[in-house]
Motif scaffolding. Structure first.
Motif, PDB file in Angstrom:
ATOM      1  N   LEU A 111      47.019  35.811 -71.255  1.00 53.08           N
ATOM      2  CA  LEU A 111      47.919  35.549 -70.143  1.00 53.08           C
ATOM      3  C   LEU A 111      49.283  36.176 -70.408  1.00 53.08           C
ATOM      4  N   ILE A 112      49.751  36.052 -71.638  1.00 54.50           N
ATOM      5  CA  ILE A 112      51.049  36.622 -71.996  1.00 54.50           C
ATOM      6  C   ILE A 112      51.005  38.147 -71.889  1.00 54.50           C
ATOM      7  N   LYS A 113      49.903  38.745 -72.310  1.00 55.16           N
ATOM      8  CA  LYS A 113      49.773  40.202 -72.246  1.00 55.16           C
ATOM      9  C   LYS A 113      49.891  40.701 -70.809  1.00 55.16           C
ATOM     10  N   VAL A 114      49.270  40.002 -69.874  1.00 50.44           N
ATOM     11  CA  VAL A 114      49.363  40.403 -68.469  1.00 50.44           C
ATOM     12  C   VAL A 114      50.779  40.183 -67.951  1.00 50.44           C
ATOM     13  N   CYS A 115      51.420  39.111 -68.389  1.00 46.05           N
ATOM     14  CA  CYS A 115      52.817  38.889 -68.002  1.00 46.05           C
ATOM     15  C   CYS A 115      53.703  40.037 -68.477  1.00 46.05           C
ATOM     16  N   PRO A 122      56.639  48.020 -63.256  1.00 46.92           N
ATOM     17  CA  PRO A 122      57.452  47.188 -62.359  1.00 46.92           C
ATOM     18  C   PRO A 122      57.214  47.433 -60.879  1.00 46.92           C
ATOM     19  N   ASP A 123      56.619  48.570 -60.514  1.00 47.42           N
ATOM     20  CA  ASP A 123      56.392  48.874 -59.099  1.00 47.42           C
ATOM     21  C   ASP A 123      55.043  48.382 -58.581  1.00 47.42           C
ATOM     22  N   ALA A 124      54.241  47.782 -59.444  1.00 46.33           N
ATOM     23  CA  ALA A 124      52.945  47.262 -59.004  1.00 46.33           C
ATOM     24  C   ALA A 124      53.140  46.020 -58.140  1.00 46.33           C
ATOM     25  N   LEU A 125      52.098  45.675 -57.408  1.00 45.89           N
ATOM     26  CA  LEU A 125      52.074  44.421 -56.639  1.00 45.89           C
ATOM     27  C   LEU A 125      51.127  43.408 -57.265  1.00 45.89           C
ATOM     28  N   ILE A 126      50.168  43.908 -58.050  1.00 49.87           N
ATOM     29  CA  ILE A 126      49.202  43.053 -58.739  1.00 49.87           C
ATOM     30  C   ILE A 126      49.058  43.565 -60.174  1.00 49.87           C
ATOM     31  N   TRP A 127      49.086  42.648 -61.106  1.00 47.21           N
ATOM     32  CA  TRP A 127      48.822  42.945 -62.512  1.00 47.21           C
ATOM     33  C   TRP A 127      47.625  42.089 -62.913  1.00 47.21           C
ATOM     34  N   ARG A 128      46.598  42.691 -63.518  1.00 46.81           N
ATOM     35  CA  ARG A 128      45.405  41.902 -63.784  1.00 46.81           C
ATOM     36  C   ARG A 128      44.721  42.310 -65.077  1.00 46.81           C
ATOM     37  N   GLY A 129      44.114  41.310 -65.727  1.00 46.31           N
ATOM     38  CA  GLY A 129      43.293  41.585 -66.886  1.00 46.31           C
ATOM     39  C   GLY A 129      42.085  42.408 -66.483  1.00 46.31           C
ATOM     40  N   ALA A 130      41.557  43.174 -67.433  1.00 45.20           N
ATOM     41  CA  ALA A 130      40.441  44.059 -67.126  1.00 45.20           C
ATOM     42  C   ALA A 130      39.543  44.219 -68.348  1.00 45.20           C
ATOM     43  N   THR A 131      38.376  44.778 -68.118  1.00 48.81           N
ATOM     44  CA  THR A 131      37.447  45.091 -69.203  1.00 48.81           C
ATOM     45  C   THR A 131      37.898  46.381 -69.887  1.00 48.81           C
ATOM     46  N   PRO A 132      37.312  46.718 -71.035  1.00 46.94           N
ATOM     47  CA  PRO A 132      37.670  47.984 -71.690  1.00 46.94           C
ATOM     48  C   PRO A 132      37.450  49.206 -70.798  1.00 46.94           C
ATOM     49  N   SER A 133      36.483  49.122 -69.890  1.00 47.12           N
ATOM     50  CA  SER A 133      36.202  50.253 -68.997  1.00 47.12           C
ATOM     51  C   SER A 133      37.069  50.244 -67.740  1.00 47.12           C
ATOM     52  N   GLY A 167      45.760  48.697 -53.089  1.00 47.63           N
ATOM     53  CA  GLY A 167      45.449  50.074 -53.450  1.00 47.63           C
ATOM     54  C   GLY A 167      45.940  50.471 -54.830  1.00 47.63           C
ATOM     55  N   PRO A 168      46.712  51.559 -54.913  1.00 45.66           N
ATOM     56  CA  PRO A 168      47.157  52.056 -56.220  1.00 45.66           C
ATOM     57  C   PRO A 168      48.220  51.188 -56.884  1.00 45.66           C
ATOM     58  N   ARG A 169      48.672  50.148 -56.197  1.00 45.19           N
ATOM     59  CA  ARG A 169      49.706  49.290 -56.776  1.00 45.19           C
ATOM     60  C   ARG A 169      49.097  48.091 -57.511  1.00 45.19           C
ATOM     61  N   VAL A 170      47.854  48.258 -57.966  1.00 40.73           N
ATOM     62  CA  VAL A 170      47.196  47.293 -58.843  1.00 40.73           C
ATOM     63  C   VAL A 170      47.215  47.882 -60.252  1.00 40.73           C
ATOM     64  N   HIS A 171      47.820  47.158 -61.173  1.00 39.62           N
ATOM     65  CA  HIS A 171      47.941  47.631 -62.560  1.00 39.62           C
ATOM     66  C   HIS A 171      46.968  46.857 -63.439  1.00 39.62           C
ATOM     67  N   HIS A 172      46.039  47.563 -64.082  1.00 42.87           N
ATOM     68  CA  HIS A 172      45.041  46.924 -64.932  1.00 42.87           C
ATOM     69  C   HIS A 172      45.521  46.841 -66.370  1.00 42.87           C
ATOM     70  N   VAL A 173      45.210  45.719 -67.000  1.00 49.71           N
ATOM     71  CA  VAL A 173      45.572  45.476 -68.396  1.00 49.71           C
ATOM     72  C   VAL A 173      44.274  45.251 -69.164  1.00 49.71           C
ATOM     73  N   PRO A 174      43.721  46.279 -69.794  1.00 53.55           N
ATOM     74  CA  PRO A 174      42.417  46.138 -70.455  1.00 53.55           C
ATOM     75  C   PRO A 174      42.475  45.213 -71.669  1.00 53.55           C
TER      76      PRO A 174
END
Length: 202
Positions: A111-115, A122-133, A167-174
């Motif tokens: 949770l902290i890593k995604v935070c 900073p320009d994303a609208l969504i930040w989310r955990g993700a798989t390695p792929s 769209g492209p404003r989703v930032h993935h955090v593997p």
């Protein structure tokens, strides 16, 4: 941290054939209690979407300093839970984290890593955990610009349409494995998970 963390725990465990997946025990504690404690380790503002009372899930959380949010129409699907719990956010809240409670391998550090990713993108609208792929999962942080769209959700598709429209404003955090997406919905899922966990711990 003051970022609100919203836990979804109002589902019916329909595929568990009579059991409640959020009351399944891990190391002597129900999964729901484990997830709530994890969230409280990260933020002082934790809100949990729950089924209508009376329900055993309320008893599990009785002694924790969090907000229990009753979802009167929880049977209508995840959209109802999202609408209801996001509606509790105050007008000045800029972002909020969403966590599904049936992902038992998530940790407070995840949770902290995604935070922390909010500073990286900073320009994303969504930040989310993700798989390695790069497959998106949880936790997810939503910017307040998306709260109106969440307030209109219905059915059981969750926030998929909101994520798609970002769209492209989703930032993935593997993460280093599939725990961002590894939910347990059936007795067979639980049996396999316990067996794999026991093997890892030996």
């Amino acid at each position: 941290m003051t970022l609100p963390i919203l836990l979804l725990a109002a589902g019916q465990s329909a595929r568990m054939r009579g059991a409640d997946k959020l009351l399944q025990e891990i190391d002597g504690a129900p999964l729901l209690l484990r997830q709530a404690r994890m969230a409280l380790d990260v933020s002082a503002d934790v809100r949990v979407a729950l089924p209508p009372r009376p329900h055993a899930r309320y008893d599990i959380l009785a002694d924790l300093p969090l907000r229990r949010v009753e979802v009167a129409d929880a049977a209508h699907g995840m959209g109802a839970s999202l609408r209801t719990v996001f509606a509790t956010l105050e007008p000045d809240v800029k972002r909020a984290m969403l966590v599904l409670c049936d992902l038992p391998d998530l940790t407070a550090q995840d949770l902290i890593k995604v935070c922390c990713a909010m500073q990286d993108a900073p320009d994303a609208l969504i930040w989310r955990g993700a798989t390695p792929s790069g497959q998106g999962g949880h936790p997810m942080i939503f910017d307040a610009q998306l709260f109106p769209a969440i307030s209109r959700l219905c059915g059981d598709a969750g926030g998929a349409s909101v994520v798609r429209d970002a769209g492209p404003r989703v930032h993935h955090v593997p993460f280093d494995d599939n725990r961002a997406r590894h939910d347990l919905d059936t007795p067979e899922d639980w049996a396999a998970w316990h067996a794999a966990r026991a093997k890892r711990l030996t």
